[in-house]
Structure formats: C-alpha cells, structure tokens
Design a protein around this motif. Structure first.
Motif, PDB file in Angstrom:
ATOM      1  N   GLY A   1       3.467   9.602   7.001  1.00 50.04           N
ATOM      2  CA  GLY A   1       3.036   8.863   8.187  1.00 50.04           C
ATOM      3  C   GLY A   1       4.750   8.015   8.542  1.00 50.04           C
ATOM      4  N   THR A   2       4.801   7.387   9.723  1.00 48.28           N
ATOM      5  CA  THR A   2       5.763   6.812  10.163  1.00 48.28           C
ATOM      6  C   THR A   2       5.384   5.423  10.384  1.00 48.28           C
ATOM      7  OG1 THR A   2       7.015   8.569  10.877  1.00 48.28           O
ATOM      8  CG2 THR A   2       7.491   6.488  11.666  1.00 48.28           C
ATOM      9  N   TYR A   3       5.913   4.400   9.706  1.00 48.36           N
ATOM     10  CA  TYR A   3       5.590   2.995   9.745  1.00 48.36           C
ATOM     11  C   TYR A   3       6.525   2.057  10.280  1.00 48.36           C
ATOM     12  CZ  TYR A   3       1.825   5.234   7.081  1.00 48.36           C
ATOM     13  OH  TYR A   3       0.724   6.159   6.944  1.00 48.36           O
ATOM     14  N   PRO A   4       6.344   0.713  10.706  1.00 48.69           N
ATOM     15  CA  PRO A   4       7.176  -0.083  11.154  1.00 48.69           C
ATOM     16  C   PRO A   4       7.830  -0.629   9.708  1.00 48.69           C
ATOM     17  CG  PRO A   4       5.334  -0.593  12.306  1.00 48.69           C
ATOM     18  CD  PRO A   4       4.985   0.394  11.458  1.00 48.69           C
ATOM     19  N   CYS A   5       9.129  -1.284   9.774  1.00 40.84           N
ATOM     20  CA  CYS A   5       9.866  -1.467   8.442  1.00 40.84           C
ATOM     21  C   CYS A   5       9.157  -2.819   8.350  1.00 40.84           C
ATOM     22  CB  CYS A   5      11.284  -1.354   8.725  1.00 40.84           C
ATOM     23  SG  CYS A   5      11.819   0.108   8.627  1.00 40.84           S
ATOM     24  N   GLY A   6       9.399  -3.476   6.814  1.00 41.56           N
ATOM     25  CA  GLY A   6       8.975  -4.764   6.641  1.00 41.56           C
ATOM     26  C   GLY A   6       7.855  -4.765   5.850  1.00 41.56           C
ATOM     27  N   GLN A   7       7.318  -3.561   5.315  1.00 43.10           N
ATOM     28  CA  GLN A   7       5.989  -3.603   4.657  1.00 43.10           C
ATOM     29  C   GLN A   7       6.207  -2.512   3.646  1.00 43.10           C
ATOM     30  OE1 GLN A   7       2.839  -1.791   6.899  1.00 43.10           O
ATOM     31  NE2 GLN A   7       4.300  -1.117   8.557  1.00 43.10           N
ATOM     32  N   ARG A   8       5.050  -2.637   2.498  1.00 48.67           N
ATOM     33  CA  ARG A   8       5.012  -1.545   1.686  1.00 48.67           C
ATOM     34  C   ARG A   8       3.765  -0.769   1.867  1.00 48.67           C
ATOM     35  NH1 ARG A   8       5.334  -4.481  -3.233  1.00 48.67           N
ATOM     36  NH2 ARG A   8       7.405  -4.063  -3.011  1.00 48.67           N
ATOM     37  N   ILE A   9       4.060   0.587   1.733  1.00 52.91           N
ATOM     38  CA  ILE A   9       2.682   1.438   2.064  1.00 52.91           C
ATOM     39  C   ILE A   9       2.353   1.787   0.491  1.00 52.91           C
ATOM     40  CG2 ILE A   9       1.754   3.353   2.883  1.00 52.91           C
ATOM     41  CD1 ILE A   9       2.681   1.168   5.032  1.00 52.91           C
ATOM     42  N   VAL A  10       1.171   1.682   0.181  1.00 55.51           N
ATOM     43  CA  VAL A  10       0.759   2.049  -1.303  1.00 55.51           C
ATOM     44  C   VAL A  10      -0.245   3.333  -1.136  1.00 55.51           C
ATOM     45  CG1 VAL A  10      -0.691   1.103  -3.227  1.00 55.51           C
ATOM     46  CG2 VAL A  10       0.701  -0.457  -1.763  1.00 55.51           C
ATOM     47  N   THR A  11       0.238   4.473  -1.861  1.00 52.84           N
ATOM     48  CA  THR A  11      -0.455   5.485  -1.755  1.00 52.84           C
ATOM     49  C   THR A  11      -1.096   5.795  -3.357  1.00 52.84           C
ATOM     50  OG1 THR A  11       1.123   7.081  -1.947  1.00 52.84           O
ATOM     51  CG2 THR A  11       0.840   6.094   0.143  1.00 52.84           C
ATOM     52  N   ASP A  12      -1.873   6.680  -3.338  1.00 52.34           N
ATOM     53  CA  ASP A  12      -2.176   7.417  -4.595  1.00 52.34           C
ATOM     54  C   ASP A  12      -1.125   8.485  -4.835  1.00 52.34           C
ATOM     55  OD1 ASP A  12      -3.039   9.654  -3.095  1.00 52.34           O
ATOM     56  OD2 ASP A  12      -5.147   9.494  -3.458  1.00 52.34           O
ATOM     57  N   ARG A  13      -1.266   9.170  -5.821  1.00 56.08           N
ATOM     58  CA  ARG A  13      -0.163  10.177  -6.193  1.00 56.08           C
ATOM     59  C   ARG A  13       0.007  11.209  -5.367  1.00 56.08           C
ATOM     60  NH1 ARG A  13      -1.371  10.914 -12.283  1.00 56.08           N
ATOM     61  NH2 ARG A  13      -1.994   8.840 -11.899  1.00 56.08           N
ATOM     62  N   GLN A  14      -1.001  11.543  -4.573  1.00 58.49           N
ATOM     63  CA  GLN A  14      -1.122  12.494  -3.548  1.00 58.49           C
ATOM     64  C   GLN A  14      -0.405  12.480  -2.225  1.00 58.49           C
ATOM     65  OE1 GLN A  14      -3.837  12.411  -5.744  1.00 58.49           O
ATOM     66  NE2 GLN A  14      -2.925  13.945  -7.026  1.00 58.49           N
ATOM     67  N   GLY A  15      -0.257  10.953  -2.015  1.00 60.17           N
ATOM     68  CA  GLY A  15       0.153  10.556  -0.865  1.00 60.17           C
ATOM     69  C   GLY A  15      -1.156   9.890   0.119  1.00 60.17           C
ATOM     70  N   ARG A  16      -2.114   9.673  -0.275  1.00 58.83           N
ATOM     71  CA  ARG A  16      -3.372   9.155   0.321  1.00 58.83           C
ATOM     72  C   ARG A  16      -3.273   7.690   0.477  1.00 58.83           C
ATOM     73  NH1 ARG A  16      -6.414  13.603  -1.976  1.00 58.83           N
ATOM     74  NH2 ARG A  16      -6.703  12.308  -3.981  1.00 58.83           N
ATOM     75  N   VAL A  17      -3.127   7.217   1.543  1.00 57.76           N
ATOM     76  CA  VAL A  17      -2.768   5.736   1.873  1.00 57.76           C
ATOM     77  C   VAL A  17      -3.943   4.950   1.539  1.00 57.76           C
ATOM     78  CG1 VAL A  17      -2.188   3.909   3.717  1.00 57.76           C
ATOM     79  CG2 VAL A  17      -1.322   6.024   3.610  1.00 57.76           C
ATOM     80  N   LEU A  18      -3.591   3.878   0.617  1.00 59.37           N
ATOM     81  CA  LEU A  18      -4.445   2.914   0.139  1.00 59.37           C
ATOM     82  C   LEU A  18      -4.550   1.474   0.610  1.00 59.37           C
ATOM     83  CD1 LEU A  18      -4.137   3.715  -3.990  1.00 59.37           C
ATOM     84  CD2 LEU A  18      -5.840   4.778  -2.344  1.00 59.37           C
ATOM     85  N   GLN A  19      -3.243   0.947   1.108  1.00 63.27           N
ATOM     86  CA  GLN A  19      -3.197  -0.156   1.569  1.00 63.27           C
ATOM     87  C   GLN A  19      -1.764  -0.441   2.166  1.00 63.27           C
ATOM     88  OE1 GLN A  19      -3.286  -3.970  -0.752  1.00 63.27           O
ATOM     89  NE2 GLN A  19      -2.987  -2.620  -2.509  1.00 63.27           N
ATOM     90  N   ALA A  20      -1.402  -1.309   3.056  1.00 65.15           N
ATOM     91  CA  ALA A  20      -0.213  -1.869   3.516  1.00 65.15           C
ATOM     92  C   ALA A  20       0.015  -3.305   3.344  1.00 65.15           C
ATOM     93  CB  ALA A  20       0.020  -1.495   4.888  1.00 65.15           C
ATOM     94  N   VAL A  21       1.180  -3.806   2.768  1.00 67.14           N
ATOM     95  CA  VAL A  21       1.609  -5.176   2.545  1.00 67.14           C
ATOM     96  C   VAL A  21       2.581  -5.518   2.969  1.00 67.14           C
ATOM     97  CG1 VAL A  21      -0.181  -5.227   0.562  1.00 67.14           C
ATOM     98  CG2 VAL A  21       2.261  -4.892   0.039  1.00 67.14           C
ATOM     99  N   PRO A  22       2.842  -6.817   3.545  1.00 70.87           N
ATOM    100  CA  PRO A  22       4.254  -7.361   3.887  1.00 70.87           C
ATOM    101  C   PRO A  22       5.215  -7.454   2.920  1.00 70.87           C
ATOM    102  CG  PRO A  22       2.532  -8.876   4.325  1.00 70.87           C
ATOM    103  CD  PRO A  22       1.821  -7.764   3.955  1.00 70.87           C
ATOM    104  N   ILE A  23       6.372  -7.125   3.063  1.00 74.71           N
ATOM    105  CA  ILE A  23       7.534  -7.680   1.858  1.00 74.71           C
ATOM    106  C   ILE A  23       8.531  -8.510   2.306  1.00 74.71           C
ATOM    107  CG2 ILE A  23       6.701  -5.442   0.460  1.00 74.71           C
ATOM    108  CD1 ILE A  23       9.449  -4.092   1.562  1.00 74.71           C
TER     109      ILE A  23
END
Length: 479
Positions: free
Chosen positions: A454-476
């Motif tokens: 995926g493509t996402y706005p900067c300023g955050q962390r995208i957490v995925t499993d090892r296959q790349g399935r998105v689990l959550q997003a958190v601001p950093i």
C-alpha cells in the motif's frame, strides 16, 4: 545454516546518510572472534561482551550479521552456571573464552533473545534453551538477592547495575563475587528497581514463550510477573513524586532522582499509569531529564548530578541510555518521543564529526572526549587516541533511523516506519521475505517481495505480519 538477513538505507539528506554510513562502517570494527565464535563487542575501548549491552546490541545488529547476534545471546546461555547465575561479562584472551561472575552487570537479555527466536526461523531447540535459561536465572535471583526476605531484590555492588561512579551507591564496592550480601557498607545491599525489573522481564518473557509452546503455563508465569510488578510498585514507587527510588539496607529511600525508572520501562515492569507519570512529570521536564541534549543519568536539578566527562552514571547522557530508551518508550506507546530523541542524537553526531562516543554534555550536546583505552578525559588537540566506535551509540543511531525511516522485525511482526520530510529508500530481508519502503517524504510505498502492500501518508508506522497483511497503523511523530 542461518536464515539470510540484509538491510540497506539511502536518502537525499547528506548528513543523515553520513551518520548511517559511518555507524555501519565502524560497527564492523567491533566484530571479533571469541574462541571461533563471531561476536559483536561493545567497542569504544570495551573489548568484552557485557550482559547489559551485547545481547541487545547483537539483536540490533542482527540484520547485518545474524551469526554475531545469535552468539551474543548464546554465549551467555552456554556459560550459565549450574546455580542459574549468568556471567555479567565474557572476555576472550589468547583465544580462551572466560565468563566473569564478579557482577551482574544489568540484564538487557530477555526481549532481544526472544526477538531472535523469530529471526532464527523459530528454532524450537533455541526457544527451549531460552526458557530454561530464564527460569533458572529468575530462581537464582530470588534465592540469593532477597537477603532480608522483604520481597525486594537487591543490588550488592556498583557494577551489578552497570552504573560506574554513581553517587547513589555511596561506599558500595564496585565488584562482588559472592552470593552472600556484603557487610559493613552504608547503602548495599540495596533494594533495586533494576533487579526487580529483571525478574519481571524473565517471568513476562517466560509467559510469552509458554504461549508459543502452548504448554499451559502462560497464565501462571504472567501471574508471577504481575506479583513482581506489584511488589515493585509497593516497595520502590513513590506515588507522590511519580518515580521509582531504590532503598538502602536500612529500608531508607535513596533520595536521588535517577533515570532508572526509564530502565524499568525497558523491562516492561511498570504499570501504564506509572510510566505516564514518569514520562510526563520527569522525562519531559527540561529542568530534570529533557535537557537540550536529553537523558542525563541523574536529573540535572538533583544535588547528586555531576556533569563529569568520564564514564560516570551520576550525570551525562550515555549512548547506552539512548539505546535502551527505544524499547522502553515503545513499550508504552511513546513512539513520538523516540522520534524526537533520534532527531537530537543524529543531529549531534552529524555536528560533531561523525564520532560515536559514550557520553554527551546535557546542556551543549558536545561529545565528551576520553582516551580510547583509559577512558579518561582528553583534549581534542592532545594527540592522544580519542574514543570512537562506541557500540551503544552507533547502534542507537542505526536503530533511531530504523525507528523513523526503516523496517524492523518485532516478535514476528514487521514494522514499516514512514518518517516525514525525507526522500529515502529502505530495504531489509528477514523472515525469508524482502521488504521495501520508498518514500517521497510525504507519501511512502511499502512492499513485500516486490508486491506493493500500500501507499500511506508519512508520519506513521504500518505494522504487518510477515506476509505483509496490515495489522495496524500508529503515529510516530508530531507533524
């Protein structure tokens, strides 16, 4: 054969790139052979592996050299004594590996050892060895370090918690080889927030291992960990002041506001409300720990603070504190503070010749220059060899870059960090997958094995499993 790991980073910011490249180059100097096993020593004139630094340091270096990362953990497990005690340090002289049991020297071990389990391909034998190591070490602590039976584990000497020259220890000996407590000293045996947190980390990690193994013991270990956390709160937490304080052998509060509550956060031993109060009331207080260059070992307003340039844990910010602060703050969701600390550290390194020293002046950010071997203060024009390539500072720089712009393995997850304001590419290989971030500074594309996630706005962390399935997003970071 170990799984393949790799990492690379390129960006348009010349100073940031030079910090990254210098840290990568100088880290390689700290790779040594200990009896045929490649390890990553602490560096900067410290040629051993210490329990407080090098399991953590090896794990942070794992994407660059997984063999060294594994050895930095397994050498300690291999040399665990029959009574459960781990060596505080291990040295190698003339090819002979020597474990040293004259201090505990901290315990930055459980999390990095467990995170390596995933990087090593979920090796069950390794996990069983780790479970046994932690169980026996925890038993050793409670058998030998609660000498008065009050339920508060004790430090016997200055080097038990690795705080050279710390005024908090009074006249305590630097070393102590015995399991019986020292006698005739003013402060020790000292009820210690650090040592209590070691036990919590052991038990909490044993609960995590039990969940992986599905052996039915996870809840029991979690209950035991919670019991330690409660004892820490009741015995060493000051509710009025919002911080932990050690107690001397008479039960009196050692009334020095030190950074060690942040260490307790590294081990996860504080309840969230305790961590919040310490961060908001003390860590971010510019009169205490949030100095122009933050994280002094003792609050700068405290009478025990000493702005001493040598290795002295009564004052100046240490590279090792920056290294531990990453996990400490991430454990409690303070990702934006990690980003802020990283910006300050990277800027300071870049502005001071890309040298990696042990300590920094908290008011000016200037590196404290010491002799490369004796670690005594020297002048820049003295002609003496000056300390550089200090591992905790180099690894901190690399990890803060990864925290903000990189890709990190975290207990089976993948953390894609999309820092704002820089055009960069970060690639990493682990878990038998290749992961990529390509960022314009405002938008970032993340991918696994060449397939866009995926493509996402900067300023955050995208957490995925090892296959790349998105689990959550958190601001950093605060934008």
């Amino acid at each position: 054969m170990l799984p393949e790991t790799q990492v690379s980073f390129s960006c348009k910011n010349e100073a940031l790139q030079r910090v990254y490249d210098a840290a990568e180059e100088k880290c390689r100097v700290n790779l040594k052979s200990f009896g045929g096993d490649t390890v990553l020593v602490e560096g900067g004139g410290y040629e051993k592996i210490w329990l407080e630094t090098q399991p953590m340091g090896g794990e942070m270096y794992a994407l660059r050299n997984l063999e060294a990362a594994k050895n930095n953990v397994q050498l300690f497990m291999r040399h665990q004594r029959s009574d459960g005690r781990l060596p505080g340090s291990i040295q190698c002289a003339d090819g002979t590996v020597e474990p040293q049991f004259n201090k505990y020297q901290g315990f930055c071990f459980p999390y990095p050892a467990l995170n390596l389990y995933y990087l090593l391909g979920e090796d069950r034998d390794y996990l069983l060895q780790l479970r046994d190591t932690l169980r026996r070490f925890d038993e050793c602590l409670w058998r030998t370090r609660d000498s008065n039976g009050d339920g508060l584990l004790e430090s016997f000497c200055v080097y038990d918690t690795g705080e050279d020259l710390a005024l908090r220890y009074g006249d305590a000996p630097c070393w102590w080889t015995e399991d019986a407590p020292p006698e005739g000293y003013a402060v020790v045996p000292m009820a210690s927030m650090d040592v209590m947190s070691w036990s919590y980390a052991c038990r909490d990690t044993l609960a995590a291992i039990s969940r992986i193994l599905k052996d039915g013991e996870a809840e029991a270990w979690k209950s035991r960990a919670d019991a330690v956390a409660l004892s820490l709160r009741r015995g060493l937490w000051d509710e009025k002041r919002g911080a932990c304080y050690d107690r001397d052998k008479h039960g009196n509060t050692v009334d020095i506001l030190c950074h060690n509550t942040l260490r307790c956060m590294y081990w996860g031993a504080l309840a969230p409300d305790m961590a919040r109060r310490f961060v908001e009331e003390h860590l971010l207080n510019p009169r205490e720990f949030w100095t122009p260059f933050p994280l002094p070992s003792v609050a700068v307003c405290d009478p025990a603070f000493r702005n001493a340039p040598e290795n002295n844990w009564s004052g100046q910010p240490e590279g090792l504190t920056y290294q531990r602060a990453i996990l400490a703050l991430e454990n409690y969701g303070y990702h934006n503070i990690v980003t802020a600390l990283g910006k300050k550290l990277i800027r300071t390194i870049a502005e001071n010749g890309f040298r990696f020293t042990q300590q920094y002046d908290p008011f000016t950010g200037k590196p404290s220059l010491v002799h490369a071997v004796t670690h005594q203060p020297v002048k820049p024009d003295s002609g003496e060899p000056i300390q550089d390539a200090y591992g905790p500072t180099m690894l901190s720089a690399l990890e803060y870059i990864a925290h903000r712009f990189g890709i990190r393995p975290h207990l089976g997850q993948v953390w894609f960090s999309l820092g704002a304001g820089e055009e960069y590419t970060y690639e990493a290989m682990f878990y038998d997958h290749r992961y990529t971030v390509r960022s314009s500074g405002t938008q970032a594309e993340i991918a696994a094995d060449g397939q866009t996630i995926g493509t996402y706005p900067c300023g955050q962390r995208i957490v995925t499993d090892r296959q790349g399935r998105v689990l959550q997003a958190v601001p950093i970071e605060n934008l």
